[in-house]
Design a protein around this motif. Structure first.
Motif: not given
Length: 581
Positions: A279-281, A306, A321-322, A330-331, A334-335, A340
């Motif tokens: 997860s995370g660009r 995901l 994840t980032t 960031s991922a 958001r979680m 997310h």
């Protein structure tokens, strides 16, 4: 580039220096070292090396905004000096692929399209950035490897393998007409690296025996005694986490560029029979690039999307994840805040933050940890578990490199001022004379005579910070930042009124709009007072024969500012919209 936050450095020497009469030297006899970033600060690394009409650049990185830069996305170096000397710039040489060393290139190459030299993974990461900025077709990227020697102008640049927290990192040995410079880049001495060889200490020793004019040594960890632990130390900790958390989903946040760390996470996931989701660009981009280039190996069928997570039990999934620095949106952020769209964390999760908070990010990281704990998530981070090791040299490693290189002069680089000072103290402890050690700052011009016959500071060049906000580069300056901070602290009041200038009449009662100043429903009486004051001020201006709209606006703003401060001891920003109908 438009508006910039300038920083002009003072002349003179720091931490000693050789008394030098530069008037005796011809300007074209001097080797110049001009840092435009990375000195007295973390990130934004960029150093200019110049002899006569030949210029090369070491690294081109970005920095991240601090609390005094609301709304700013990125900070890049001011390259006015390079733009003024664009015809002299022969190339940009990259030590490795971290953001603070390559992140500014997409912005710099738009005005300074020169060859960029870097190792395979470094350029692989850079290419993704250039594609986003639509520069991939025009950029001149030249792939190199450790051991290569590149000749440009009067310089020859040798790439030397070093260990760091990203693969394919190098130091540089730069042969110049004034003597040999050694630039360490970011490094550590890891005798048990995850992949590849240890740092090429032999080559540093050979250079030292041949004679080195100056060592430019990284300083980030100069305050820390001893040696930096090996990356394999984290591997042992990860093995224990996977072994002890067999019934939980494991979520690991780390730097996306730490390819070796991500590879270890994948290896232990395979060992314990887990699938891996990403997860995370930036994490997806770097894993893709590293896999394609052969720096990362993922077993077939191991990666899952995901969207497929619900098909598996928590114990069957590792999520990489980032967000290890607490970056908003960031991922992991958001979680933690239940924002997310594909991942919801709870008691069946253990989150591992496998990174150390960069100075300035401690508060945001702690906020995420607290939010996760509120969700009954188990959280492991560097203060409670050995889940991260640095990629930077500690004191004993700095001593070893310095002893091998045996430089005549020593210039600490890459760090806050306290790091540079500590690194300079290490060099002095090793016997380098104090007046052969120089602590520079961005924009200061340091000059050598041939073979080090002269050494010292000589003036400054334009330098500072260029702020990137969305698509705007340099259009956010001191005035804009001041207004943003003003708004964030005291809010905004807008006064709207219609008048007939020729008749000297008010056509409507002033309207008051407020944001971030007071809660309207509880402050209607006070807003009525502001409205009444605005009416009296405008009417007084018209009755006195005042007809200039700008003057009326200024009078309303000044008088209301005094009235509101006397009532509230606050200074909201006041905008006046007085319209002639």
């Amino acid at each position: 580039m438009a508006t910039k936050t300038k920083k002009q450095s003072k002349s003179g020497t720091k931490a000693g220096g050789i008394a030098t009469d530069f008037q005796e030297m011809q300007p074209d006899e001097r080797l110049k070292i001009i840092p435009l970033g990375g000195f007295g600060e973390i990130g934004k690394n960029l150093t200019v090396i110049q002899f006569r009409d030949d210029i090369i650049v070491i690294d081109c990185g970005l920095g991240f905004p601090d609390e005094n830069m609301p709304g700013v996305d990125l900070v890049i170096p001011d390259i006015t000096y390079l733009e003024q000397n664009a015809d002299k710039v022969l190339g940009i040489f990259l030590t490795h692929g971290h953001e603070d060393h390559i992140g500014a290139l997409p912005y710099v190459l738009k005005t300074l399209n020169v060859p960029v030299y870097g190792t395979c993974l470094t350029l692989g990461i850079l290419k993704n950035k250039l594609i986003e900025h639509k520069l991939d077709k025009t950029a001149k990227l030249i792939n190199t490897k450790a051991g290569d020697v590149i000749n440009v102008g009067c310089f020859s640049v040798e790439f030397i393998h070093v260990n760091h927290s990203i693969a394919d990192s190098v130091a540089f040995a730069i042969n110049t007409p004034a003597g040999m410079l050694v630039h360490t880049g970011d490094f550590k001495i890891d005798v048990t690296p995850i992949e590849g060889e240890i740092i090429n200490l032999t080559r540093f020793g050979e250079l030292g025996n041949a004679g080195v004019l100056a060592l430019m040594c990284e300083s980030t960890n100069a305050e820390r005694p001893g040696f930096t632990p090996s990356e394999k130390t984290v591997g042992h900790s990860l093995d224990g986490i996977f072994r002890d958390c067999r019934d939980k989903r494991i979520v690991i946040a780390t730097f996306s560029s730490n390819v070796h760390r991500v590879q270890q996470i994948i290896d232990y996931s395979a060992k314990y029979g887990r699938k891996v989701a990403i997860s995370g660009r930036s994490m997806i981009n770097i894993v893709t690039a590293a896999t394609e280039l052969g720096y990362m190996h993922i077993p077939d069928g191991m990666l899952v999307e995901l969207t497929q997570l619900k098909r598996y039990k928590p114990s069957e999934i590792t999520l990489i994840t980032t967000g290890s620095q607490g970056e908003p949106m960031s991922a992991l952020y958001r979680m933690a805040y239940s924002a997310h769209d594909k991942v919801e964390l709870g008691a069946d999760d253990v989150v591992v933050i496998s990174a150390h908070a960069i100075p300035g990010n401690e508060k945001t990281v702690n906020k995420i940890i607290n939010e996760l704990l509120k969700k009954d998530v188990s959280v492991l981070y560097d203060k409670v578990a050995e889940v991260h090791v640095s990629g930077h040299a500690c004191q004993e490693e700095i001593k070893l490199i310095t002893a091998l290189v045996k430089p005549k002069y020593f210039l600490p680089v890459h760090g806050e001022y306290k790091h540079l000072v500590k690194c300079a103290e290490i060099a002095e402890y090793l016997g380098i004379p104090r007046n052969h050690i120089f602590i520079s700052d961005i924009g200061r011009v340091f000059e050598f005579g041939k073979n080090g016959s002269y050494a010292g500071f000589n003036g400054t060049v334009p330098s500072g910070k260029v702020l990137v906000d969305g698509l705007g580069v340099g259009d956010v300056g001191t005035v804009v930042l001041r207004d943003r901070k003003h708004l964030s602290m005291d809010g905004l009041i807008v006064i709207v009124a219609a008048i007939d200038v020729d008749a000297g009449l008010m056509l409507s009662e002033p309207d008051v709009v407020t944001r971030g100043f007071v809660y309207v429903k509880e402050s209607e009486a006070f807003l009525d007072q502001i409205r009444s004051q605005a009416h009296d001020i405008i009417e007084g201006c018209l009755n006195s024969g005042m007809r200039d709209i700008s003057t009326i606006k200024s009078r309303v703003k000044d008088d209301l500012t005094k009235f509101i401060y006397n009532k509230t001891k606050r200074n909201p920003m006041i905008l006046t919209m007085v319209m002639d109908m």
